[in-house]
Design a protein around this motif. Structure first.
Motif, PDB file in Angstrom:
ATOM      1  N   GLU A  48       0.565  -1.494   0.177  1.00  0.00           N
ATOM      2  CA  GLU A  48      -0.044  -0.240  -0.112  1.00  0.00           C
ATOM      3  C   GLU A  48       0.852   1.326  -0.285  1.00  0.00           C
ATOM      4  O   GLU A  48       0.454   2.228  -0.548  1.00  0.00           O
ATOM      5  CB  GLU A  48      -0.899  -0.246   1.039  1.00  0.00           C
TER       6      GLU A  48
ATOM      7  N   ASP B  73      -6.392   1.468  -5.041  1.00  0.00           N
ATOM      8  CA  ASP B  73      -7.461   1.362  -4.948  1.00  0.00           C
ATOM      9  C   ASP B  73      -7.556  -0.635  -5.049  1.00  0.00           C
ATOM     10  O   ASP B  73      -7.921  -0.996  -3.710  1.00  0.00           O
ATOM     11  CB  ASP B  73      -8.872   1.952  -5.738  1.00  0.00           C
ATOM     12  N   HIS B  74      -7.552  -1.220  -6.119  1.00  0.00           N
ATOM     13  CA  HIS B  74      -7.169  -2.881  -5.829  1.00  0.00           C
ATOM     14  C   HIS B  74      -6.850  -3.406  -4.574  1.00  0.00           C
ATOM     15  O   HIS B  74      -7.068  -4.029  -3.987  1.00  0.00           O
ATOM     16  CB  HIS B  74      -6.985  -3.604  -6.875  1.00  0.00           C
TER      17      HIS B  74
ATOM     18  N   ARG C 163      -2.976   5.181  -8.954  1.00  0.00           N
ATOM     19  CA  ARG C 163      -4.398   5.091  -7.994  1.00  0.00           C
ATOM     20  C   ARG C 163      -4.889   3.899  -8.777  1.00  0.00           C
ATOM     21  O   ARG C 163      -5.729   3.561  -7.179  1.00  0.00           O
ATOM     22  CB  ARG C 163      -4.738   6.585  -8.025  1.00  0.00           C
ATOM     23  N   ASP C 164      -5.361   3.814  -9.190  1.00  0.00           N
ATOM     24  CA  ASP C 164      -6.450   2.451  -9.431  1.00  0.00           C
ATOM     25  C   ASP C 164      -5.813   1.083  -9.190  1.00  0.00           C
ATOM     26  O   ASP C 164      -6.185   0.488  -8.434  1.00  0.00           O
ATOM     27  CB  ASP C 164      -6.423   1.978 -11.007  1.00  0.00           C
TER      28      ASP C 164
ATOM     29  N   ARG D 280      -8.742  -3.439  -1.378  1.00  0.00           N
ATOM     30  CA  ARG D 280      -9.489  -3.868  -1.256  1.00  0.00           C
ATOM     31  C   ARG D 280      -8.724  -5.542  -1.612  1.00  0.00           C
ATOM     32  O   ARG D 280      -9.475  -5.959  -0.139  1.00  0.00           O
ATOM     33  CB  ARG D 280     -10.262  -4.108  -2.704  1.00  0.00           C
TER      34      ARG D 280
END
Length: 369
Positions: free
Chosen positions: A247, A274-275, A270-271, A278
């Motif tokens: 992260e 985000d994954h 950033r994408d 999650r």
């Protein structure tokens, strides 16, 4: 995780469907060519990209000069290189010695290091090991590593691990010219995105194992799942070690200005971030669920043991009655009036049977039997 040297029979793409064939090599330094450099057994593929297009084949030692001359960049792929092999490449590309050491010996945690105008990123890869039945010794998750050296005119990927963590990546990227035009950082994004996507697949497969264990623990049948639960928690820990530290590096690439990462690439990172978040939350949730299932399994085992002890105690109490009466009459005292009576023996048997029936009904009513 394998860290042995590989030597393909012919030039291969960066990420072939099968890992290179492993060949034994005598101990000591690798043999050198007349040019004074180690044999390129670790080089999987090397290409120069200009305006998003792959140029004609070039040798690794000439690639950087060609890239600088044509205004492009080099993508060099290595698989489990030796110290000597990386050392020669480090001289040609001016790589930092600390990063070179990490790339050779592997076993690093995910991180992002900055050396002047270059970056060095470590990513853990993971793959799910298929198995017919989860046991207390099953290997569920196999991990490897991908290191990425990123500079203004080059990107060098170093892979460690048996599974093909970058399978087909170069071929897919070469079909996306717009992305490759963004520079070497586009390759770093593609590698990070592929690694995180593999985490998603592994987490989904592990989740099925968790559901199977949960159903087994709470099934009417009496099962012993403590060993399997503990093994799956251990395997899940290796996935957690690969996902959680990722992260911070992705956040740095997505939010902080870096010379070798253009502004247009931040949204891509950033994408991926985000994954990764999650997946991190999903892995943490599965770990907490496994802890709860483990506690429930232990509690159920303890309850079953208590139930067994109650049954044993109840039957022991029932057997104690005829044993006590038999013991009394086994003392052979001379003056026991009922011994001379005809009804003495049937009366004693009746007392024994009555006591047993009353005790059995009492234990049954209280749930001990």
């Amino acid at each position: 995780m394998s860290t042995g040297d590989t030597r393909p029979a012919a030039p291969l793409p960066l990420a072939p469907g099968e890992p290179p064939t492993l060949r034994p090599r005598p101990a000591g330094r690798p043999p050198r060519t007349p040019a004074g450099r180690p044999e390129a057994g670790a080089v999987i593929d090397c290409a120069v990209y200009v305006d998003g297009r792959r140029q004609e084949a070039v040798r690794p030692e000439d690639a950087l000069g060609v890239a600088e001359e044509r205004g492009g960049y080099v993508w060099l792929g290595l698989y489990a290189p030796t110290e000597a092999q990386v050392g020669v490449i480090a001289e040609e590309y001016d790589l930092h010695p600390l990063a070179v050491e990490d790339a050779v010996y592997a076993h690093q945690r995910p991180k992002l290091e900055r050396y002047d105008d270059a970056l060095f990123m470590v990513l853990k890869t993971a793959t799910y090991v298929e198995h017919e039945e989860l046991t207390a010794t099953s290997e569920v998750i196999d991990t490897g590593e991908v290191m990425v050296f990123l500079g203004p005119r080059y990107v060098i990927t170093v892979r460690h691990g048996e599974h093909s963590g970058l399978s087909g990546l170069r071929q897919r990227l070469e079909e996306q010219r717009e992305l490759l035009c963004l520079g070497p950082s586009a390759v770093l994004y593609a590698v990070a995105d592929l690694v995180v996507d593999s985490f998603v697949e592994v987490a989904r497969a592990v989740e099925e194992d968790v559901e199977e264990l949960e159903a087994s623990v709470f099934s009417p049948q009496r099962t012993d799942d403590v060993g399997r639960l503990y093994q799956l928690k251990r395997e899940l820990l290796s996935l957690r070690r690969a996902v959680s530290p990722l992260e911070v590096p992705l956040q740095q690439l997505a939010e902080r200005p870096v010379d070798v990462v253009p502004e247009a690439m931040r949204s891509y990172f950033r994408d991926v971030l985000d994954h990764a978040i999650r997946v991190r939350d999903q892995v943490a949730g599965m770990d907490e669920l496994l802890t709860s299932i483990l506690q429930a399994s232990l509690a159920r085992t303890q309850m079953a043991d208590n139930e067994d002890m109650r049954k044993i105690s109840a039957y022991a109490g029932i057997i104690a009655v005829p044993t006590a009466i038999a013991g009394i009459y086994g003392m052979n005292f001379q003056y026991m009036p009922e011994l001379d009576e005809k009804w003495g023996y049937p009366a004693v048997l009746l007392v024994i049977v009555t006591a047993i029936v009353l005790l059995y009904r009492g234990f049954k009513r209280n749930g001990w039997l």
